[in-house]
Scaffold this motif. Structure first.
Motif, PDB file in Angstrom:
ATOM      1  N   MET A 212     -14.560 -12.533  -7.071  1.00  0.00           N
ATOM      2  CA  MET A 212     -13.984 -11.703  -5.995  1.00  0.00           C
ATOM      3  C   MET A 212     -13.715 -10.194  -5.944  1.00  0.00           C
ATOM      4  N   ASN A 213     -13.838  -9.499  -5.574  1.00  0.00           N
ATOM      5  CA  ASN A 213     -12.776  -7.953  -5.894  1.00  0.00           C
ATOM      6  C   ASN A 213     -12.283  -8.554  -4.331  1.00  0.00           C
ATOM      7  N   ALA A 214     -11.187  -7.366  -5.349  1.00  0.00           N
ATOM      8  CA  ALA A 214      -9.953  -7.686  -4.997  1.00  0.00           C
ATOM      9  C   ALA A 214      -9.174  -6.104  -4.362  1.00  0.00           C
ATOM     10  N   PRO A 215      -8.616  -6.366  -2.909  1.00  0.00           N
ATOM     11  CA  PRO A 215      -8.641  -4.710  -2.488  1.00  0.00           C
ATOM     12  C   PRO A 215      -8.804  -3.893  -2.769  1.00  0.00           C
ATOM     13  N   GLN A 216      -9.123  -2.483  -2.782  1.00  0.00           N
ATOM     14  CA  GLN A 216      -8.551  -1.276  -3.362  1.00  0.00           C
ATOM     15  C   GLN A 216      -7.037  -1.005  -2.655  1.00  0.00           C
ATOM     16  N   SER A 217      -7.312  -1.486  -1.312  1.00  0.00           N
ATOM     17  CA  SER A 217      -6.452  -1.186  -0.720  1.00  0.00           C
ATOM     18  C   SER A 217      -5.954  -2.156   0.859  1.00  0.00           C
ATOM     19  N   GLY A 218      -5.236  -2.201   1.780  1.00  0.00           N
ATOM     20  CA  GLY A 218      -4.749  -2.403   2.417  1.00  0.00           C
ATOM     21  C   GLY A 218      -5.534  -3.127   3.776  1.00  0.00           C
ATOM     22  N   PRO A 219      -6.585  -3.983   4.046  1.00  0.00           N
ATOM     23  CA  PRO A 219      -7.879  -4.219   5.488  1.00  0.00           C
ATOM     24  C   PRO A 219      -6.650  -4.277   6.191  1.00  0.00           C
ATOM     25  N   SER A 220      -7.719  -3.518   7.054  1.00  0.00           N
ATOM     26  CA  SER A 220      -7.171  -4.322   9.114  1.00  0.00           C
ATOM     27  C   SER A 220      -7.068  -5.114   8.643  1.00  0.00           C
ATOM     28  N   HIS A 221      -6.016  -6.373   9.528  1.00  0.00           N
ATOM     29  CA  HIS A 221      -5.527  -7.753  10.234  1.00  0.00           C
ATOM     30  C   HIS A 221      -6.050  -7.835  10.957  1.00  0.00           C
ATOM     31  N   VAL A 222      -5.559  -8.925  12.078  1.00  0.00           N
ATOM     32  CA  VAL A 222      -5.583  -9.086  13.136  1.00  0.00           C
ATOM     33  C   VAL A 222      -3.988 -10.384  12.936  1.00  0.00           C
ATOM     34  N   SER A 223      -3.370 -10.647  13.529  1.00  0.00           N
ATOM     35  CA  SER A 223      -2.321 -11.858  14.003  1.00  0.00           C
ATOM     36  C   SER A 223      -3.176 -12.704  14.721  1.00  0.00           C
TER      37      SER A 223
ATOM     38  N   ASP B  99       4.689 -13.503  -5.532  1.00  0.00           N
ATOM     39  CA  ASP B  99       4.466 -13.592  -3.831  1.00  0.00           C
ATOM     40  C   ASP B  99       4.380 -12.483  -3.686  1.00  0.00           C
ATOM     41  N   ILE B 100       5.682 -11.513  -3.271  1.00  0.00           N
ATOM     42  CA  ILE B 100       5.112  -9.730  -3.147  1.00  0.00           C
ATOM     43  C   ILE B 100       4.361  -9.276  -4.025  1.00  0.00           C
ATOM     44  N   ALA B 101       4.146  -9.590  -5.274  1.00  0.00           N
ATOM     45  CA  ALA B 101       2.517  -8.796  -6.012  1.00  0.00           C
ATOM     46  C   ALA B 101       1.439  -9.614  -5.571  1.00  0.00           C
ATOM     47  N   THR B 102       1.291 -10.582  -5.664  1.00  0.00           N
ATOM     48  CA  THR B 102      -0.261 -11.216  -4.822  1.00  0.00           C
ATOM     49  C   THR B 102      -0.189 -10.712  -3.589  1.00  0.00           C
ATOM     50  N   ILE B 103       0.690 -11.127  -2.218  1.00  0.00           N
ATOM     51  CA  ILE B 103       0.496 -10.816  -1.112  1.00  0.00           C
ATOM     52  C   ILE B 103       0.449  -9.270  -1.180  1.00  0.00           C
ATOM     53  N   ALA B 104       0.872  -8.461  -2.132  1.00  0.00           N
ATOM     54  CA  ALA B 104      -0.087  -6.802  -1.993  1.00  0.00           C
ATOM     55  C   ALA B 104      -0.925  -6.794  -2.766  1.00  0.00           C
ATOM     56  N   ALA B 105      -1.249  -7.320  -3.272  1.00  0.00           N
ATOM     57  CA  ALA B 105      -2.348  -7.319  -4.373  1.00  0.00           C
ATOM     58  C   ALA B 105      -3.917  -7.729  -3.383  1.00  0.00           C
ATOM     59  N   MET B 106      -3.532  -8.633  -2.458  1.00  0.00           N
ATOM     60  CA  MET B 106      -4.501  -8.687  -1.840  1.00  0.00           C
ATOM     61  C   MET B 106      -4.676  -8.363   0.284  1.00  0.00           C
TER      62      MET B 106
ATOM     63  N   ALA C 198      -8.801 -16.819  -2.789  1.00  0.00           N
ATOM     64  CA  ALA C 198      -7.644 -17.487  -3.317  1.00  0.00           C
ATOM     65  C   ALA C 198      -7.504 -17.956  -4.673  1.00  0.00           C
ATOM     66  N   LEU C 199      -8.349 -18.234  -5.342  1.00  0.00           N
ATOM     67  CA  LEU C 199      -9.108 -19.568  -6.527  1.00  0.00           C
ATOM     68  C   LEU C 199      -9.850 -18.260  -7.114  1.00  0.00           C
ATOM     69  N   SER C 200     -10.917 -17.326  -6.973  1.00  0.00           N
ATOM     70  CA  SER C 200     -10.955 -16.265  -7.525  1.00  0.00           C
ATOM     71  C   SER C 200     -10.021 -15.374  -7.887  1.00  0.00           C
ATOM     72  N   PHE C 201      -9.563 -15.151  -6.988  1.00  0.00           N
ATOM     73  CA  PHE C 201      -8.514 -14.236  -7.358  1.00  0.00           C
ATOM     74  C   PHE C 201      -7.617 -14.511  -8.489  1.00  0.00           C
ATOM     75  N   LEU C 202      -7.368 -16.110  -8.132  1.00  0.00           N
ATOM     76  CA  LEU C 202      -6.337 -16.780  -9.481  1.00  0.00           C
ATOM     77  C   LEU C 202      -7.004 -16.854 -10.459  1.00  0.00           C
TER      78      LEU C 202
ATOM     79  N   ASP D  99      -1.881 -11.340 -14.088  1.00  0.00           N
ATOM     80  CA  ASP D  99      -1.947 -10.169 -13.627  1.00  0.00           C
ATOM     81  C   ASP D  99      -2.111  -9.385 -12.093  1.00  0.00           C
ATOM     82  N   ARG D 100      -1.740  -9.824 -11.451  1.00  0.00           N
ATOM     83  CA  ARG D 100      -2.191  -9.554 -10.372  1.00  0.00           C
ATOM     84  C   ARG D 100      -2.656  -8.453  -9.980  1.00  0.00           C
ATOM     85  N   PHE D 101      -2.907  -7.358 -10.368  1.00  0.00           N
ATOM     86  CA  PHE D 101      -3.167  -6.196 -10.067  1.00  0.00           C
ATOM     87  C   PHE D 101      -4.208  -5.930 -11.243  1.00  0.00           C
TER      88      PHE D 101
END
Length: 320
Positions: free
Chosen positions: A1-12, A46-53, A259-263, A281-283
């Protein structure tokens, strides 16, 4: 998986009014977890992982762990009302797209967190159950009883190591074989959980499996080959990554695979800040590539564990 370089657009799940939230802003993921001064697990992970995603973390501290990168010594409780006030204050201001629940510290705090969760039944909850063998027996028993009664029924996905979930969901299991992911999912479904993500399932020939399952059977998963190493924070990283991916509206089976690929990649790039385990290393994706090995020099080994943070686990090489 290629982790996002910046925050993507999300819909809650409940799209906020444009007047209340900037268009294209990252989705907010509220995490309840303990503070871990090593940064390997807990709210820092959690903060680092969520930000990295590419999502935005809303961290609520539930207790203070006294630990290093090798072991947990004790947990200092935070007043349950203070935990509730942290969450209520930000929930009155921000719109959330998913929850992550980690270690909540005490049975009393489990109760106040469950009450908050009940006000947002449509927001997906990823709950992670770590190994709590370091706790006093009475405190552990009351905590697990409360978690079983109040958090599991609200969980869209319950995440945990195979051994930890077996002890928690099927404490009377006596068969010579270990229970399957489906059997664990049946037990979780009886408590009200939608899915279980079971990690570290032992397979023949030095393989382990990580399986997303329902009471009807396996839905998705990834298989890995084992080798010896010690990591800290794998379970929190996986569950936080899953919560962040779900916040974008991604289908669960796809989110689990990502998520497994990111881990896997976080642990491939892991480092040892102290004398204990290796920290993910989440980044990894934000760092420049390393120098290639010199001619005749072997590349460094990498891989990831059976995803149990309780003891130094066997490491495993990704083979998918």
């Amino acid at each position: 998986m290629n982790a996002p370089q910046s925050g993507p657009s999300h819909v809650s799940p409940e799209t906020p009014d444009p007047a209340d939230q900037d268009a294209g802003a990252p989705a907010c993921v509220l995490s309840f977890n303990a503070n871990d001064p090593s940064g390997a697990s807990g709210i820092g992970a959690d903060i680092a992982t969520i930000a990295a995603m590419g999502a935005h973390a809303l961290p609520v501290v539930t207790s203070l762990l006294i630990r290093d990168t090798a072991e947990i010594f004790e947990s200092v409780e935070i007043d349950a009302d203070a935990v509730a006030e942290q969450a209520r204050s930000i929930l009155e201001d921000a719109t959330i797209a998913s929850w992550k629940v980690g270690f909540l510290g005490s049975a009393e705090t489990v109760g106040v967190v469950a009450e908050i969760l009940s006000d947002y039944p449509d927001v997906p909850l990823v709950s992670y159950l770590p190994n709590l063998s370091w706790m006093d027996d009475d405190a552990q028993s009351s905590y697990l009883d409360a978690f079983r009664e109040l958090i599991v029924p609200a969980s869209h996905v319950l995440v945990g190591n195979h051994t930890t979930l077996t002890d928690f969901l099927l404490p009377e299991w006596e068969a010579e074989r270990a229970p399957s992911a489906r059997e664990l999912a049946v037990a979780a479904a009886e408590l009200g959980a939608g899915y279980v993500l079971v990690t570290g399932v032992q397979l023949p020939d030095q393989f382990i499996d990580n399986v997303l399952a329902t009471a009807q059977g396996a839905v998705a998963g990834e298989r890995f080959e084992r080798f010896e190493a010690s990591f800290v924070g794998a379970g929190d990283t996986l569950s936080a990554a899953l919560a962040a991916i779900l916040s974008s509206g991604t289908e669960l089976d796809v989110a689990v695979s990502e998520a497994l690929s990111f881990l896997d990649q976080s642990l491939d790039a892991g480092f040892r800040p102290g004398m204990g385990g290796v920290v993910p290393d989440r980044f990894f994706w934000a760092l420049p590539p390393g120098e290639p090995p010199a001619e005749g020099e072997a590349a460094p080994e990498s891989g990831h564990p059976a995803l149990d943070d309780s003891v130094p686990p066997p490491n495993s090489r990704n083979v998918h």
